[in-house]
Design a protein around this motif. Sequence first.
Motif, short mmCIF file in Angstrom:
data_model
loop_
_atom_site.label_atom_id
_atom_site.label_comp_id
_atom_site.label_asym_id
_atom_site.label_seq_id
_atom_site.Cartn_x
_atom_site.Cartn_y
_atom_site.Cartn_z
N ILE A 1 5.53 -5.79 0.62
CA ILE A 1 6.36 -4.95 0.97
C ILE A 1 5.45 -3.71 2.51
CG2 ILE A 1 7.80 -3.26 0.02
CD1 ILE A 1 7.55 -4.23 -2.52
N SER A 2 6.40 -3.72 3.35
CA SER A 2 5.31 -3.14 4.28
C SER A 2 6.85 -2.81 5.07
CB SER A 2 4.73 -3.49 5.25
OG SER A 2 4.60 -3.16 6.23
N GLN A 3 6.99 -1.35 5.38
CA GLN A 3 7.87 -1.01 6.08
C GLN A 3 7.75 -1.41 7.78
OE1 GLN A 3 9.55 1.50 9.14
NE2 GLN A 3 7.64 2.10 9.07
N SER A 4 6.40 -1.13 8.21
CA SER A 4 5.86 -1.07 9.19
C SER A 4 6.02 -2.59 9.68
CB SER A 4 5.09 -0.42 9.68
OG SER A 4 3.41 -1.28 9.06
N GLY A 5 5.48 -3.80 8.97
CA GLY A 5 5.18 -4.47 9.40
C GLY A 5 3.34 -5.18 9.47
N GLU A 6 3.21 -4.12 9.87
CA GLU A 6 1.83 -4.28 10.49
C GLU A 6 0.38 -3.73 9.76
OE1 GLU A 6 1.79 -5.33 13.39
OE2 GLU A 6 4.28 -5.28 13.61
N THR A 7 0.74 -2.97 7.70
CA THR A 7 -0.23 -2.26 7.84
C THR A 7 -1.28 -4.11 7.58
OG1 THR A 7 1.20 -0.98 6.51
CG2 THR A 7 -1.58 -1.84 5.51
N MET A 8 -2.53 -3.45 7.89
CA MET A 8 -3.29 -4.63 8.42
C MET A 8 -3.92 -4.78 6.82
SD MET A 8 -5.49 -6.25 9.96
CE MET A 8 -5.81 -6.48 11.37
N LEU B 1 2.53 11.86 -4.11
CA LEU B 1 1.96 11.31 -2.72
C LEU B 1 2.43 11.80 -1.92
CD1 LEU B 1 0.18 9.46 -0.85
CD2 LEU B 1 2.26 7.91 -1.14
N LYS B 2 3.90 12.71 -2.10
CA LYS B 2 4.55 13.02 -0.96
C LYS B 2 4.17 14.43 -0.89
CE LYS B 2 5.97 10.72 0.84
NZ LYS B 2 6.56 9.12 0.49
N LEU B 3 3.29 15.36 -1.96
CA LEU B 3 2.98 16.14 -2.03
C LEU B 3 1.13 16.20 -1.26
CD1 LEU B 3 4.50 19.01 -2.84
CD2 LEU B 3 2.87 19.02 -4.85
N LYS B 4 0.36 15.66 -1.64
CA LYS B 4 -1.27 15.11 -0.95
C LYS B 4 -0.57 15.13 0.23
CE LYS B 4 -2.43 12.34 -4.76
NZ LYS B 4 -1.87 11.20 -5.39
N GLU B 5 0.28 14.10 1.04
CA GLU B 5 -0.10 14.13 2.21
C GLU B 5 0.68 15.48 3.08
OE1 GLU B 5 3.33 10.71 2.80
OE2 GLU B 5 1.13 10.48 3.74
N LEU B 6 1.65 15.79 2.67
CA LEU B 6 2.45 16.77 3.26
C LEU B 6 1.42 18.30 3.38
CD1 LEU B 6 5.97 15.81 3.05
CD2 LEU B 6 4.71 15.20 5.16
N CYS C 1 0.93 -0.96 0.33
CA CYS C 1 -0.20 -0.37 -0.02
C CYS C 1 1.12 1.08 0.21
CB CYS C 1 -1.45 0.17 1.79
SG CYS C 1 -1.76 -1.28 1.66
N GLY C 2 0.30 2.15 -0.34
CA GLY C 2 1.22 3.83 -0.23
C GLY C 2 2.88 3.67 -0.90
N THR C 3 3.38 4.34 -0.29
CA THR C 3 4.28 4.33 -0.62
C THR C 3 5.43 3.25 -1.23
OG1 THR C 3 5.39 6.32 0.25
CG2 THR C 3 6.93 4.82 -0.22
N ALA C 4 5.14 2.13 -0.39
CA ALA C 4 5.10 0.95 -0.73
C ALA C 4 4.89 -0.47 -1.45
CB ALA C 4 5.61 -0.25 0.46
N ALA D 1 8.56 9.72 11.19
CA ALA D 1 7.60 11.21 10.07
C ALA D 1 6.80 9.83 9.23
CB ALA D 1 8.52 11.59 9.52
N VAL D 2 5.63 10.70 9.30
CA VAL D 2 4.49 10.17 8.82
C VAL D 2 4.98 9.30 7.48
CG1 VAL D 2 1.80 9.96 7.77
CG2 VAL D 2 2.49 10.81 10.41
N ALA D 3 5.24 10.26 6.54
CA ALA D 3 5.54 10.30 5.53
C ALA D 3 7.25 9.28 5.62
CB ALA D 3 6.14 11.72 4.50
N SER D 4 7.21 8.39 4.28
CA SER D 4 7.93 7.88 4.30
C SER D 4 9.06 8.31 2.88
CB SER D 4 7.28 6.08 3.29
OG SER D 4 8.40 4.85 3.32
N THR D 5 10.24 8.09 3.99
CA THR D 5 11.61 8.70 2.40
C THR D 5 12.39 7.60 2.77
OG1 THR D 5 11.92 9.82 4.31
CG2 THR D 5 10.93 11.31 3.21
O1 M6R Z 1 4.11 1.07 6.86
P1 M6R Z 1 3.43 0.62 5.76
O2 M6R Z 1 5.18 -0.16 4.42
O3 M6R Z 1 2.56 -1.20 4.83
O4 M6R Z 1 2.79 1.63 5.17
C1 M6R Z 1 2.67 2.02 3.68
C2 M6R Z 1 1.47 3.19 3.96
O5 M6R Z 1 0.62 3.47 4.62
C3 M6R Z 1 2.53 3.99 3.53
O6 M6R Z 1 3.36 3.97 3.27
C4 M6R Z 1 1.81 5.00 3.82
O7 M6R Z 1 2.11 5.53 2.01
C5 M6R Z 1 3.13 6.67 3.78
N1 M6R Z 1 2.73 7.52 4.42
C6 M6R Z 1 3.42 7.31 2.77
O8 M6R Z 1 4.97 8.46 2.96
#
Ligand code: M6R
Length: 368
Positions: free
Chosen positions: A103-110, A241-246, A57-60, A154-158
């Motif tokens: 692919i998931s940064q947090s490993g917790e995206t439902m 996406l970065k511009l929308k969310e920030l 989802c999202g950036t991933a 930070a909420v925005a993924s970089t």
């Molecule tokens: O933890 P995750 O990688 O699964 O998160 C996926 C998205 O929620 C996440 O990348 C989100 O789109 C970011 N806030 C974007 O900057």
Amino acid sequence: EKGGYDYFMLKEIAEQPRAVADTLLGRIGAGGRLSLDEMRIPDDALRDIDKVVIVACGTAYHAGLIAKYAIEHWAGLPCEVELAHEFRYRDPILSRSTLVIAISQSGETMDTLMAVRHAREQRARVLGICNVNGSTLPRECDGVLYTHAGPEIAVASTKAFLTQLVAVYLIALYLGQVRGTKWGDEVTDMVHLLAEMPDKVDKVLETMEPVRALARSLADQNCVLFLGRHVGFPVAMEGALKLKELAYMHAEGFAAGELKHGPIALIEQDLPVVVVVPPRAREVLHDKIVSNIQEIRARGARTIVIAEEGDTSVLPYADTLISVPAVPTLLQPLVTTVPLQVFACELATAKGHDVDQPRNLAKSVTVE
Ligand code: M6R
């Protein structure tokens, strides 16, 4: 701690060369051979794979879209990329020889976790790409490749995004290596070039002052468009996406080839349009996008062009030129994404927003 920066996001952007280097660490052996044994899926199983499906989802998800180009090219495998929340409610055709990459940064995206369960019910092998040790995703997968971005606050993924790109390049090249694709020599050359990427990302960071000035000058705009081709297309989506969310601005990333099929009607006097230009070595792609820049500029767009150093062909049509180091096309997202992160962060700050905590958003979406 913020380490002297006003925001975690600024610190995390600055940490990217280190994050990329750490994600490569210990994975490149002598002669450019990759070893990814920790990922726990045996080479024999990888040789049997006949299709790759990526869920995120999202950036991933944007990292997944870029992975598709790399996997098709270096691994010679068909690859589909799916938003996890769409995939989980469909009836995808999977088998024991399908490799699903979550692919998931947090490993917790439902939604991503549920997509993994959905895939495993159909016996697919599932490989996770994850940044958080001890999170749920690695436990639900057959194998895992960790990114070593370090904690992303930070909420925005970089930095997580750049390390996800490194992870998918490693997987694509590794699949190419174990499967002995026709790109054998290119695979080893590319591994060496991948090792140079931390320095290239560092170079980009050194030249960001004009990008910040540009962002501040655009703080009153209502809309910014982003265009790209090939791997530059997901980069354009990520910039939007970065511009929308920030910055809470309307922003859209388009495939440049789609312009004539609709989006060109949006172009009006002084509309900022960011264009990601592929390396000159990819002549056909490159020249097509240069004509796209001419087309939009003729209709009044204010063109912000990201191109490799020394690319003078874009000069006559670029209101602002942002140069990035020359790298192979498939690796280019590692350098072209960085100016877009800085741009969104600075523009949002100029508007007075807290870039670490954008409104309505949580760092990980653990609910459905
Ligand atoms: O933890 P995750 O990688 O699964 O998160 C996926 C998205 O929620 C996440 O990348 C989100 O789109 C970011 N806030 C974007 O900057």
